[in-house]
Design an enzyme around this catalytic site. Structure first.
Site, PDB file in Angstrom:
ATOM      1  N   ASP A  24       1.601  -7.267  10.838  1.00 12.73           N
ATOM      2  CA  ASP A  24       2.655  -8.233  11.181  1.00 12.73           C
ATOM      3  C   ASP A  24       4.081  -7.820  10.812  1.00 12.73           C
ATOM      4  O   ASP A  24       4.883  -8.665  10.404  1.00 12.73           O
ATOM      5  CB  ASP A  24       2.343  -9.597  10.549  1.00 12.73           C
ATOM      6  CG  ASP A  24       1.035 -10.182  11.047  1.00 12.73           C
ATOM      7  OD1 ASP A  24       0.387  -9.573  11.902  1.00 12.73           O
ATOM      8  OD2 ASP A  24       0.646 -11.268  10.571  1.00 12.73           O
ATOM      9  N   LYS A 129      -2.997 -11.529  16.967  1.00 10.51           N
ATOM     10  CA  LYS A 129      -3.933 -12.371  16.230  1.00 10.51           C
ATOM     11  C   LYS A 129      -3.362 -13.782  16.066  1.00 10.51           C
ATOM     12  O   LYS A 129      -2.213 -13.952  15.674  1.00 10.51           O
ATOM     13  CB  LYS A 129      -4.236 -11.748  14.863  1.00 10.51           C
ATOM     14  CG  LYS A 129      -3.037 -11.567  13.940  1.00 10.51           C
ATOM     15  CD  LYS A 129      -3.484 -10.865  12.673  1.00 10.51           C
ATOM     16  CE  LYS A 129      -2.482 -10.848  11.573  1.00 10.51           C
ATOM     17  NZ  LYS A 129      -1.843 -12.093  11.183  1.00 10.51           N
ATOM     18  N   CYS A 162      -1.003 -12.929   5.271  1.00 14.39           N
ATOM     19  CA  CYS A 162      -1.773 -12.203   6.289  1.00 14.39           C
ATOM     20  C   CYS A 162      -2.398 -10.916   5.769  1.00 14.39           C
ATOM     21  O   CYS A 162      -3.473 -10.515   6.234  1.00 14.39           O
ATOM     22  CB  CYS A 162      -0.908 -11.949   7.510  1.00 14.39           C
ATOM     23  SG  CYS A 162      -0.525 -13.482   8.371  1.00 14.39           S
TER      24      CYS A 162
HETATM   25  N1  TIU Z   1       2.047 -12.512   8.590  1.00 12.43           N
HETATM   26  C1  TIU Z   1       2.047 -13.504   7.688  1.00 12.43           C
HETATM   27  O1  TIU Z   1       1.907 -13.281   6.486  1.00 12.43           O
HETATM   28  N2  TIU Z   1       2.289 -14.799   8.160  1.00 12.43           N
HETATM   29  C2  TIU Z   1       2.896 -15.778   7.422  1.00 12.43           C
HETATM   30  O2  TIU Z   1       3.060 -16.906   7.890  1.00 12.43           O
HETATM   31  N3  TIU Z   1       3.323 -15.439   6.167  1.00 12.43           N
HETATM   32  C3  TIU Z   1       4.046 -16.197   5.308  1.00 12.43           C
HETATM   33  O3  TIU Z   1       4.215 -15.771   4.163  1.00 12.43           O
HETATM   34  N4  TIU Z   1       4.556 -17.344   5.701  1.00 12.43           N
END
Ligand code: TIU
Length: 219
Positions: A24, A129, A162
């Protein structure tokens, strides 16, 4: 096999069976105006890891290893976004709302792209995802099995959301996971530290951690 100086003990990496999994590193989280900032976070801690992630990615590409990028993303009609996820809390912008980089966390929007420095190249897998974990609602497992992958080197954001979810999903599916400490970041430094500690506790209950320099030196 490459023995990497890692925690809680050395990690024996079989390069041909290892994928580099980058979680991500998309504009939604790393750049101002995205989902991360709309949740009330400062993005600087996430921006700070981009050079290290790039260094490992560049090395992996030179060695010809498998690279997998993920993006947290939803279909434009939000059919894969549970209302429980969309309606939680009081963010400035909800998933699907129009922000400075297009619709928040929606596939195909500018904000949903991997940051320019780390953009995927031909031959690399990009997994969209809908959840926090990289295996939930995706065909990642099939891709990895097809290529005989048994180990994952993990980087990306955010460490306790994530990244940790993906590592736990991978661990339950039989992968050995090595998290690059300086290749992952959280909006909350204390959560990053706690996550690293809980991954390696109890003899590596979730996996291993190492520094990028020790990975690069060994592989
Ligand atoms: N990619 C991921 O970690 N999504 C989130 O929403 N992370 C947060 O820390 N908010």
């Amino acid at each position: 096999m490459h023995d990497i100086d890692a925690q809680p003990f050395a990690f024996s990496l079989n390069f041909a069976r290892t994928a580099l999994l980058i979680i991500d590193m998309q504009r939604d989280f790393v750049e101002p105006g995205g989902f991360g900032e709309s949740l009330g976070n400062r993005v600087e801690p996430l921006q700070s890891i981009v050079p290290t992630v790039l260094q490992v990615l560049t090395h992996w590409r030179k060695r010809g290893g498998l690279v997998v990028h993920t993006r947290e993303s939803h279909a434009p009609d939000l059919s894969d976004c549970p209302p429980a996820k969309r309606m939680r809390g009081s963010p400035q912008l909800r998933i699907g709302d129009v922000g400075p980089m297009g619709r928040i966390l929606v596939r195909g929007e500018p904000g949903n792209q991997i940051v320019e420095e780390l953009a995927p190249v031909v031959g690399e897998l990009v997994i969209d995802k809908p959840g926090k974990g990289a295996f939930y609602g995706t065909d990642l497992m099939a891709h990895l099995q097809l290529r005989g992958i048994t180990q994952l080197v993990v980087m990306g954001v955010t460490t306790e959301v994530c990244v940790q979810s993906s590592m736990r999903e991978a661990n339950d599916r039989g992968f050995d996971c090595l998290l690059v400490e300086d290749g992952t970041a959280s909006y909350f430094p204390e959560f990053k530290a706690a996550t690293l500690a809980m991954i390696i506790a109890q003899g590596g209950i979730v996996g291993w951690t190492c520094l990028a320099k020790d990975l690069l030196e060994a592989v």
